[in-house]
Design a protein around this motif. Structure first.
Motif, mmCIF file in Angstrom:
data_model
loop_
_atom_site.group_PDB
_atom_site.id
_atom_site.type_symbol
_atom_site.label_atom_id
_atom_site.label_comp_id
_atom_site.label_asym_id
_atom_site.label_seq_id
_atom_site.Cartn_x
_atom_site.Cartn_y
_atom_site.Cartn_z
ATOM 1 N N HIS A 35 26.907 23.215 36.334
ATOM 2 C CA HIS A 35 25.692 24.024 36.175
ATOM 3 C C HIS A 35 24.544 23.184 35.626
ATOM 4 O O HIS A 35 23.397 23.302 36.097
ATOM 5 C CB HIS A 35 25.976 25.191 35.237
ATOM 6 N N GLU A 36 24.829 22.334 34.651
ATOM 7 C CA GLU A 36 23.770 21.519 34.048
ATOM 8 C C GLU A 36 23.129 20.582 35.056
ATOM 9 O O GLU A 36 21.902 20.471 35.124
ATOM 10 C CB GLU A 36 24.346 20.720 32.868
ATOM 11 N N ILE A 37 23.940 19.888 35.839
ATOM 12 C CA ILE A 37 23.338 18.968 36.806
ATOM 13 C C ILE A 37 22.764 19.737 37.995
ATOM 14 O O ILE A 37 21.807 19.297 38.627
ATOM 15 C CB ILE A 37 24.331 17.881 37.266
ATOM 16 N N GLY A 38 23.338 20.914 38.287
ATOM 17 C CA GLY A 38 22.854 21.702 39.409
ATOM 18 C C GLY A 38 21.503 22.330 39.164
ATOM 19 O O GLY A 38 20.769 22.625 40.104
ATOM 20 N N ARG A 39 21.133 22.541 37.892
ATOM 21 C CA ARG A 39 19.850 23.160 37.599
ATOM 22 C C ARG A 39 18.790 22.139 37.194
ATOM 23 O O ARG A 39 17.683 22.514 36.800
ATOM 24 C CB ARG A 39 20.019 24.196 36.494
ATOM 25 N N ARG A 41 16.808 20.217 38.826
ATOM 26 C CA ARG A 41 15.524 20.345 39.531
ATOM 27 C C ARG A 41 14.906 21.716 39.325
ATOM 28 O O ARG A 41 13.680 21.855 39.304
ATOM 29 C CB ARG A 41 15.722 20.083 41.040
ATOM 30 N N ALA A 42 15.724 22.720 39.140
ATOM 31 C CA ALA A 42 15.218 24.088 39.078
ATOM 32 C C ALA A 42 14.461 24.388 37.790
ATOM 33 O O ALA A 42 13.592 25.260 37.781
ATOM 34 C CB ALA A 42 16.374 25.075 39.234
ATOM 35 N N VAL A 43 14.774 23.693 36.711
ATOM 36 C CA VAL A 43 14.185 24.044 35.420
ATOM 37 C C VAL A 43 12.954 23.229 35.062
ATOM 38 O O VAL A 43 12.375 23.429 33.993
ATOM 39 C CB VAL A 43 15.231 23.916 34.284
ATOM 40 N N VAL A 44 12.541 22.315 35.943
ATOM 41 C CA VAL A 44 11.351 21.505 35.668
ATOM 42 C C VAL A 44 10.391 21.588 36.849
ATOM 43 O O VAL A 44 10.788 21.866 37.978
ATOM 44 C CB VAL A 44 11.718 20.030 35.388
ATOM 45 N N SER A 45 9.127 21.348 36.575
ATOM 46 C CA SER A 45 8.113 21.435 37.628
ATOM 47 C C SER A 45 7.941 20.137 38.385
ATOM 48 O O SER A 45 7.350 20.113 39.470
ATOM 49 C CB SER A 45 6.762 21.837 37.015
ATOM 50 N N ASP A 46 8.475 19.051 37.843
ATOM 51 C CA ASP A 46 8.260 17.728 38.427
ATOM 52 C C ASP A 46 9.593 17.079 38.770
ATOM 53 O O ASP A 46 10.539 17.096 37.968
ATOM 54 C CB ASP A 46 7.488 16.846 37.434
ATOM 55 N N ILE A 97 26.702 13.906 40.735
ATOM 56 C CA ILE A 97 25.337 13.597 40.294
ATOM 57 C C ILE A 97 24.520 13.049 41.456
ATOM 58 O O ILE A 97 23.370 13.462 41.679
ATOM 59 C CB ILE A 97 25.366 12.600 39.125
ATOM 60 N N ASP A 98 25.102 12.131 42.225
ATOM 61 C CA ASP A 98 24.407 11.583 43.398
ATOM 62 C C ASP A 98 24.020 12.696 44.368
ATOM 63 O O ASP A 98 22.946 12.655 44.979
ATOM 64 C CB ASP A 98 25.297 10.568 44.117
ATOM 65 N N GLY A 99 24.898 13.682 44.527
ATOM 66 C CA GLY A 99 24.614 14.766 45.445
ATOM 67 C C GLY A 99 23.352 15.515 45.061
ATOM 68 O O GLY A 99 22.531 15.859 45.925
ATOM 69 N N HIS A 100 23.155 15.751 43.780
ATOM 70 C CA HIS A 100 21.993 16.522 43.343
ATOM 71 C C HIS A 100 20.703 15.709 43.365
ATOM 72 O O HIS A 100 19.614 16.292 43.316
ATOM 73 C CB HIS A 100 22.236 17.083 41.948
ATOM 74 N N ILE A 101 20.804 14.399 43.447
ATOM 75 C CA ILE A 101 19.593 13.576 43.514
ATOM 76 C C ILE A 101 18.758 13.925 44.740
ATOM 77 O O ILE A 101 17.525 13.878 44.705
ATOM 78 C CB ILE A 101 19.964 12.081 43.504
ATOM 79 N N ALA A 165 13.694 30.333 45.485
ATOM 80 C CA ALA A 165 13.310 29.408 44.421
ATOM 81 C C ALA A 165 12.852 28.077 44.994
ATOM 82 O O ALA A 165 11.888 27.465 44.507
ATOM 83 C CB ALA A 165 14.481 29.207 43.454
ATOM 84 N N TRP A 166 13.539 27.602 46.031
ATOM 85 C CA TRP A 166 13.108 26.381 46.701
ATOM 86 C C TRP A 166 11.722 26.587 47.320
ATOM 87 O O TRP A 166 10.847 25.727 47.212
ATOM 88 C CB TRP A 166 14.111 25.984 47.787
ATOM 89 N N SER A 167 11.531 27.732 47.949
ATOM 90 C CA SER A 167 10.263 27.998 48.628
ATOM 91 C C SER A 167 9.106 28.040 47.646
ATOM 92 O O SER A 167 8.001 27.590 47.952
ATOM 93 C CB SER A 167 10.347 29.322 49.394
ATOM 94 N N GLN A 168 9.343 28.565 46.463
ATOM 95 C CA GLN A 168 8.285 28.663 45.461
ATOM 96 C C GLN A 168 7.776 27.295 45.033
ATOM 97 O O GLN A 168 6.613 27.168 44.651
ATOM 98 C CB GLN A 168 8.779 29.455 44.251
ATOM 99 N N ARG A 169 8.620 26.280 45.100
ATOM 100 C CA ARG A 169 8.149 24.930 44.775
ATOM 101 C C ARG A 169 7.828 24.123 46.045
ATOM 102 O O ARG A 169 7.742 22.907 46.012
ATOM 103 C CB ARG A 169 9.168 24.210 43.898
#
Length: 275
Positions: A35-39, A41-46, A97-101, A165-169
């Motif tokens: 969950h930590e690595i999966g989120r 990108r979702a919890v930051v704007s950059d 981790i590489d996957g979420h990059i 959520a992806w669309s919003q960014r």
């Protein structure tokens, strides 16, 4: 940490109820790590900030496997314990981790194959690590294939759910190969037209194919008491149905499946040993 995991990934946490206490503790640690690595990108704007979060976890995994003092972080400490107790292979953590990059890219997937490789690296490897953490000694080819397909099954349902959520960014996970006829501005604005609905139905069809493949592998995988870690994938079709919007609607996050329905479906899945 069970309560935290239940908030983060409720379906996976529910399935751990069928494991013994030590196995459950280790798998809960893996769920929280995922969950930590999966989120990230979702919890930051950059995207750059997301990269820093992922690098923090990569450095933490480095410390654990180097035998150094683990950072004072409850999830990091729990992961360190799970790795030591179950002798978990480092490569699977690195691959997660590489996957979420790839999420740092606004349009990371060119083909369905690329998308499914990402889902295998993230959710498939969570399955592999969980199987090992709950006592499975080895991952033979059939078991590995079951972990992969179950990860793709659940992952596709999750991706449908988080598409707003992806669309919003102004990002999209839909592969390039199916986006030629899509109106990207309409997608980013949350509008559901016939072309987008057609692509989303294709996602659901691939999900069902992955579910069928999972169950074929499970026939010979002989997972026994270790099966519950794959059981959350039994909810994927139901999740995708709830997440599939109607043409002309405005894209919104779908409502959660009720706890009672999830409990019934996961219980039946564990009883049958199939998703």
């Amino acid at each position: 940490q069970v309560e935290e995991a239940a908030r983060a990934m409720p379906d996976h946490t529910l399935a751990t109820s069928f494991l013994d206490s030590d196995a459950r503790r280790r798998v809960i640690a893996l769920i929280l790590f995922a969950h930590e690595i999966g989120r990230a990108r979702a919890v930051v704007s950059d995207a750059g900030l997301a990269a820093i979060r992922l690098q923090w976890w990569r450095d933490t995994i480095d410390q654990i496997y180097a035998g150094k003092t683990v950072r004072a972080h409850p999830i990091a400490e729990a992961i360190g314990g799970a790795i030591q107790e179950a002798n978990l292979p480092r490569t699977l953590f690195d691959d997660m981790i590489d996957g979420h990059i790839c999420e740092l890219d606004a349009a990371p997937f060119a083909t369905w194959i690329d998308l499914e490789a990402y889902l295998d690296a993230t959710y498939g490897n969570l399955n592999r690590l969980s199987l090992l953490a709950c006592g499975l000694n080895t991952l033979n080819t059939t078991r590995d294939d079951a972990a992969r397909q179950a990860g793709i099954t659940w992952g596709l349902a999750h991706m449908l759910r988080v598409l707003p959520a992806w669309s919003q960014r102004r990002s999209r996970w839909l592969p390039d190969e199916v986006c030629a006829d899509l109106d990207m501005e309409a997608l980013f604005g949350g509008a559901i037209d016939a072309a987008l609905r057609t692509v989303l139905v294709q996602v659901q069809q691939r999900l069902r194919s992955a579910q069928t493949a999972t169950n074929l592998h499970l026939c010979t995988a002989n997972l026994g008491i270790h099966f519950p870690v794959l059981a959350p994938a039994c909810l994927a079709v139901r999740m995708s149905q709830a997440a599939l919007p109607k043409i002309g609607s405005t894209w919104q996050m779908p409502q959660d499946i009720s706890l009672l329905e999830r409990q019934i479906r996961v219980t039946l899945s564990v009883a049958r040993g199939r998703i």
